[in-house]
Design a protein around this motif. Structure first.
Motif, PDB file in Angstrom:
ATOM      1  N   THR A   1      42.503  57.356  27.878  1.00 22.74           N
ATOM      2  CA  THR A   1      41.236  57.444  27.172  1.00 22.74           C
ATOM      3  C   THR A   1      40.974  58.889  26.772  1.00 22.74           C
ATOM      4  N   GLN A   2      40.646  59.108  25.504  1.00 26.12           N
ATOM      5  CA  GLN A   2      40.453  60.448  24.952  1.00 26.12           C
ATOM      6  C   GLN A   2      39.023  60.584  24.441  1.00 26.12           C
ATOM      7  N   ASP A   3      38.412  61.727  24.716  1.00 23.31           N
ATOM      8  CA  ASP A   3      37.075  62.034  24.205  1.00 23.31           C
ATOM      9  C   ASP A   3      37.201  62.427  22.734  1.00 23.31           C
ATOM     10  N   VAL A   4      36.546  61.671  21.839  1.00 23.84           N
ATOM     11  CA  VAL A   4      36.554  61.993  20.406  1.00 23.84           C
ATOM     12  C   VAL A   4      35.116  62.181  19.934  1.00 23.84           C
ATOM     13  N   HIS A   5      34.327  62.841  20.774  1.00 31.79           N
ATOM     14  CA  HIS A   5      32.927  63.119  20.443  1.00 31.79           C
ATOM     15  C   HIS A   5      32.822  63.908  19.158  1.00 31.79           C
ATOM     16  N   VAL A   6      31.876  63.539  18.310  1.00 33.55           N
ATOM     17  CA  VAL A   6      31.593  64.283  17.087  1.00 33.55           C
ATOM     18  C   VAL A   6      30.108  64.588  17.029  1.00 33.55           C
ATOM     19  N   GLY A   7      29.767  65.709  16.439  1.00 29.47           N
ATOM     20  CA  GLY A   7      28.373  66.065  16.257  1.00 29.47           C
ATOM     21  C   GLY A   7      27.930  67.187  17.176  1.00 29.47           C
ATOM     22  N   PRO A   8      26.768  67.753  16.871  1.00 34.29           N
ATOM     23  CA  PRO A   8      26.287  68.920  17.611  1.00 34.29           C
ATOM     24  C   PRO A   8      25.556  68.599  18.904  1.00 34.29           C
ATOM     25  N   LEU A   9      25.178  67.327  19.112  1.00 35.35           N
ATOM     26  CA  LEU A   9      24.389  66.974  20.287  1.00 35.35           C
ATOM     27  C   LEU A   9      25.224  66.166  21.275  1.00 35.35           C
ATOM     28  N   THR A  10      24.581  65.415  22.140  1.00 36.88           N
ATOM     29  CA  THR A  10      25.281  64.829  23.285  1.00 36.88           C
ATOM     30  C   THR A  10      25.656  63.365  23.119  1.00 36.88           C
ATOM     31  N   PHE A  11      25.295  62.735  22.003  1.00 40.50           N
ATOM     32  CA  PHE A  11      25.587  61.313  21.830  1.00 40.50           C
ATOM     33  C   PHE A  11      26.481  61.076  20.632  1.00 40.50           C
ATOM     34  N   SER A  12      27.512  60.259  20.838  1.00 42.37           N
ATOM     35  CA  SER A  12      28.296  59.704  19.733  1.00 42.37           C
ATOM     36  C   SER A  12      28.901  58.382  20.183  1.00 42.37           C
ATOM     37  N   LYS A  13      29.143  57.532  19.228  1.00 41.24           N
ATOM     38  CA  LYS A  13      29.652  56.184  19.501  1.00 41.24           C
ATOM     39  C   LYS A  13      30.589  55.789  18.375  1.00 41.24           C
ATOM     40  N   ALA A  14      31.825  55.421  18.702  1.00 42.77           N
ATOM     41  CA  ALA A  14      32.780  54.931  17.702  1.00 42.77           C
ATOM     42  C   ALA A  14      32.707  53.416  17.654  1.00 42.77           C
ATOM     43  N   THR A  15      32.562  52.866  16.454  1.00 41.33           N
ATOM     44  CA  THR A  15      32.378  51.421  16.324  1.00 41.33           C
ATOM     45  C   THR A  15      33.541  50.707  15.655  1.00 41.33           C
ATOM     46  N   ASP A  16      34.405  51.429  14.935  1.00 43.38           N
ATOM     47  CA  ASP A  16      35.530  50.751  14.292  1.00 43.38           C
ATOM     48  C   ASP A  16      36.659  51.750  14.067  1.00 43.38           C
ATOM     49  N   ILE A  17      37.882  51.225  13.925  1.00 41.32           N
ATOM     50  CA  ILE A  17      39.082  52.023  13.676  1.00 41.32           C
ATOM     51  C   ILE A  17      39.969  51.258  12.715  1.00 41.32           C
ATOM     52  N   ASN A  18      40.526  51.947  11.714  1.00 43.24           N
ATOM     53  CA  ASN A  18      41.344  51.232  10.737  1.00 43.24           C
ATOM     54  C   ASN A  18      42.833  51.501  10.943  1.00 43.24           C
ATOM     55  N   VAL A  19      43.647  51.045   9.997  1.00 42.56           N
ATOM     56  CA  VAL A  19      45.094  51.114  10.149  1.00 42.56           C
ATOM     57  C   VAL A  19      45.596  52.553  10.225  1.00 42.56           C
ATOM     58  N   ASP A  20      44.858  53.488   9.626  1.00 49.39           N
ATOM     59  CA  ASP A  20      45.252  54.896   9.637  1.00 49.39           C
ATOM     60  C   ASP A  20      44.609  55.675  10.778  1.00 49.39           C
ATOM     61  N   ALA A  21      44.015  54.974  11.744  1.00 47.69           N
ATOM     62  CA  ALA A  21      43.334  55.573  12.889  1.00 47.69           C
ATOM     63  C   ALA A  21      42.145  56.430  12.468  1.00 47.69           C
ATOM     64  N   LEU A  22      41.524  56.087  11.331  1.00 45.90           N
ATOM     65  CA  LEU A  22      40.244  56.689  10.964  1.00 45.90           C
ATOM     66  C   LEU A  22      39.139  55.892  11.629  1.00 45.90           C
ATOM     67  N   LEU A  23      38.096  56.583  12.058  1.00 48.47           N
ATOM     68  CA  LEU A  23      37.019  55.958  12.822  1.00 48.47           C
ATOM     69  C   LEU A  23      35.721  55.993  12.035  1.00 48.47           C
ATOM     70  N   CYS A  24      34.830  55.065  12.375  1.00 58.13           N
ATOM     71  CA  CYS A  24      33.439  55.207  11.950  1.00 58.13           C
ATOM     72  C   CYS A  24      32.567  55.010  13.174  1.00 58.13           C
ATOM     73  N   GLY A  25      31.348  55.507  13.084  1.00 57.74           N
ATOM     74  CA  GLY A  25      30.448  55.370  14.218  1.00 57.74           C
ATOM     75  C   GLY A  25      29.114  56.028  13.953  1.00 57.74           C
ATOM     76  N   THR A  26      28.433  56.381  15.038  1.00 57.09           N
ATOM     77  CA  THR A  26      27.097  56.948  14.976  1.00 57.09           C
ATOM     78  C   THR A  26      27.011  58.111  15.945  1.00 57.09           C
ATOM     79  N   ASN A  27      26.388  59.210  15.509  1.00 55.97           N
ATOM     80  CA  ASN A  27      26.123  60.309  16.420  1.00 55.97           C
ATOM     81  C   ASN A  27      24.669  60.747  16.272  1.00 55.97           C
ATOM     82  N   SER A  28      24.280  61.772  16.981  1.00 58.77           N
ATOM     83  CA  SER A  28      22.912  62.281  16.889  1.00 58.77           C
ATOM     84  C   SER A  28      22.946  63.721  16.391  1.00 58.77           C
ATOM     85  N   ALA A  29      21.948  64.069  15.568  1.00 57.24           N
ATOM     86  CA  ALA A  29      21.897  65.406  14.986  1.00 57.24           C
ATOM     87  C   ALA A  29      20.454  65.716  14.583  1.00 57.24           C
TER      88      ALA A  29
END
Length: 466
Positions: free
Chosen positions: A134-162
């Motif tokens: 398991t790898q931390d892939v946190h994005v954004g300047p604050l303390t919350f992020s959530k990855a919701t999907d991953i595609n064939v090229d290992a690109l992610l989408c999700g939600t963070n806080s800012a």
């Protein structure tokens, strides 16, 4: 983490594919067969020593692997949640970044899973799991992020806080990202926040975002078109999934306040019928246009539901499995290009996750995945004799071509040419990667497999390539 500000695209995001061909042409024989399909059912199992703990399925890939969540015991006695990956035989626990929770999100065909997890500091960070790590892939300047999907090229989408100019408190923001932490805030309709729920292999994203009045609106986003409002049935609308032809499915409230399943394509949102009750929710769609989710019957009892596309009505999946089973299928959450389905139900009264596998005559192919020309694609299949040599042929029109190596067998394809030869694995499945030439873009091809072990022909797979 390297931050990409809104509107700035790295080369990673520059290779966005052109508009998809007409999705109506993408529905092949699988869609028409779905309404009459029968299935075998597999119990995903549990990681918990307590048989009363629930197990839920979220996603299924083209290898038949399932990703979801398992309730587990905790030292405090309160219980905890851990995501899992199921390889078709056993579950593997997706460990959190730090005790005690890991939440499921999605999975691609490589078996890479994303979600979010607790950290040592008690924050919630987006996480990426592969082959036991398991790898931390946190994005954004604050303390919350959530990855919701991953595609064939290992690109992610999700939600963070800012923090956003004009707002005194932090806002949730939708993003797309790679596994190295490069990310893009995809914006809103003019309001403060939003959430990204899914993306396809063309890197188009769905979710909800606030408008200038701070009302949430469902969206489809791409780098070329920006935010597109999907509309709704009159009330709050949530998109759940999209395919590679930008067909979107989800749930929307109608004027009466009932939540109904919908499909959106080419600017038109259409309500999907229920099993006779007042409620429905579409959770997933494949590139054949087959949709799965849940709806209620005339007695307002909820069941896993399949919408095969076209004019065919909804299918109660409970009726598509062996009637003597102890399962009650209450919902379906994923469907792959082979027509396999994952979902959650009750097994002897306990919440359990399941996989439905189509009962096919001979074998079935997925077609090239992701079906985008000019890049590597993978062909998946099921229903072969384990260890058998498999010959896959293709062509562009129906017809009849004699098969080499099995006298009396014919491909149901005019002037069929051998695309590849491979060997089925111990489960009778196929996964072969090959380069799909750019010249195939926009063409509709037919593929069919010959099982050399049994000398039997599989189903013809019709596919519109992008």
């Amino acid at each position: 983490m390297k931050v990409i500000t809104t509107g700035l695209l790295l080369p990673l995001f520059a290779g966005i594919h052109a508009a998809a061909p007409n999705p109506a042409q993408a529905q092949g024989p699988l869609a028409s067969k779905a309404s009459a399909q029968r299935y075998s059912i597999a119990d995903i199992g549990s990681l918990s020593p307590d048989p009363s703990h629930g197990v839920r399925a979220i996603e299924i890939n083209n290898r038949g692997h399932v990703h979801g969540e398992n309730d587990l015991p905790a030292p405090t006695g309160q219980g905890k949640i851990n995501a899992y990956w199921w390889n078709g035989h056993t579950q593997e626990k997706i460990y959190p970044l730090a005790p005690a929770l890991s939440f499921g999100g999605s999975m691609n065909d490589a078996g890479q899973c994303v979600g979010y997890s607790t950290t040592a500091l008690g924050d919630l960070h987006a996480c990426f799991w592969e082959s036991g790590t398991t790898q931390d892939v946190h994005v954004g300047p604050l303390t919350f992020s959530k990855a919701t999907d991953i595609n064939v090229d290992a690109l992610l989408c999700g939600t963070n806080s800012a923090f956003i100019p004009g707002y005194t408190i932090s806002q949730f923001r939708p993003y797309v990202s790679d596994t190295q932490g490069n990310w893009l805030d995809i914006g809103t309709f003019g309001g403060g926040g939003g959430f990204a729920y899914g993306l396809n292999d063309r890197m188009h994203v769905i979710g909800i975002a606030k408008d200038a009045n701070e009302s949430m609106r469902p969206f489809l986003w791409s780098s070329s078109t920006g935010m597109q409002d999907l509309g709704g049935l009159g009330g709050f609308t949530t998109p759940r999934d999209l395919d590679n032809f930008d067909r979107v499915v989800g749930v929307s409230a109608n004027p009466a306040g009932d939540y109904r399943a919908f499909i959106w394509q080419a600017g038109v949102l259409t309500e999907l019928p229920t099993l006779g009750g007042s409620a429905g929710d579409a959770k997933a769609i494949n590139d054949h246009g087959v949709v799965v989710g849940k709806s209620t019957d005339s007695g307002e009892v909820q069941y896993a539901t399949l919408w095969p596309g076209g004019t065919a009505g909804p299918v109660k999946l409970q009726d598509a499995i062996r009637p003597t089973t102890s399962w009650v299928l209450t919902g379906a959450s994923g469907i792959n290009e082979l027509g396999e389905i994952c979902g959650t139900g009750k097994l002897n009264g306990v919440q359990r996750a399941y996989r439905l596998t189509p009962l096919v005559r001979g074998s079935r192919l997925s077609g090239a995945q992701p079906g985008i020309s000019g890049q590597l694609n993978t062909l998946y299949g099921l229903g072969f004799e384990p260890g058998a040599s498999i010959s896959v042929a293709y062509g562009f029109a129906p017809g009849r071509t004699a098969a080499t190596g099995c006298p009396g067998q014919f491909y149901s394809i005019q002037n069929a040419q051998v695309l590849l030869n491979a060997v089925a694995d111990v489960d009778g499945r196929l996964a072969v990667t090959f380069n799909l030439p750019s010249s195939f873009a926009g063409t509709q091809i037919r593929v069919q497999a010959l099982d050399m072990g049994r000398c039997t022909m599989g189903e013809v797979r019709l596919q519109l390539l992008q």
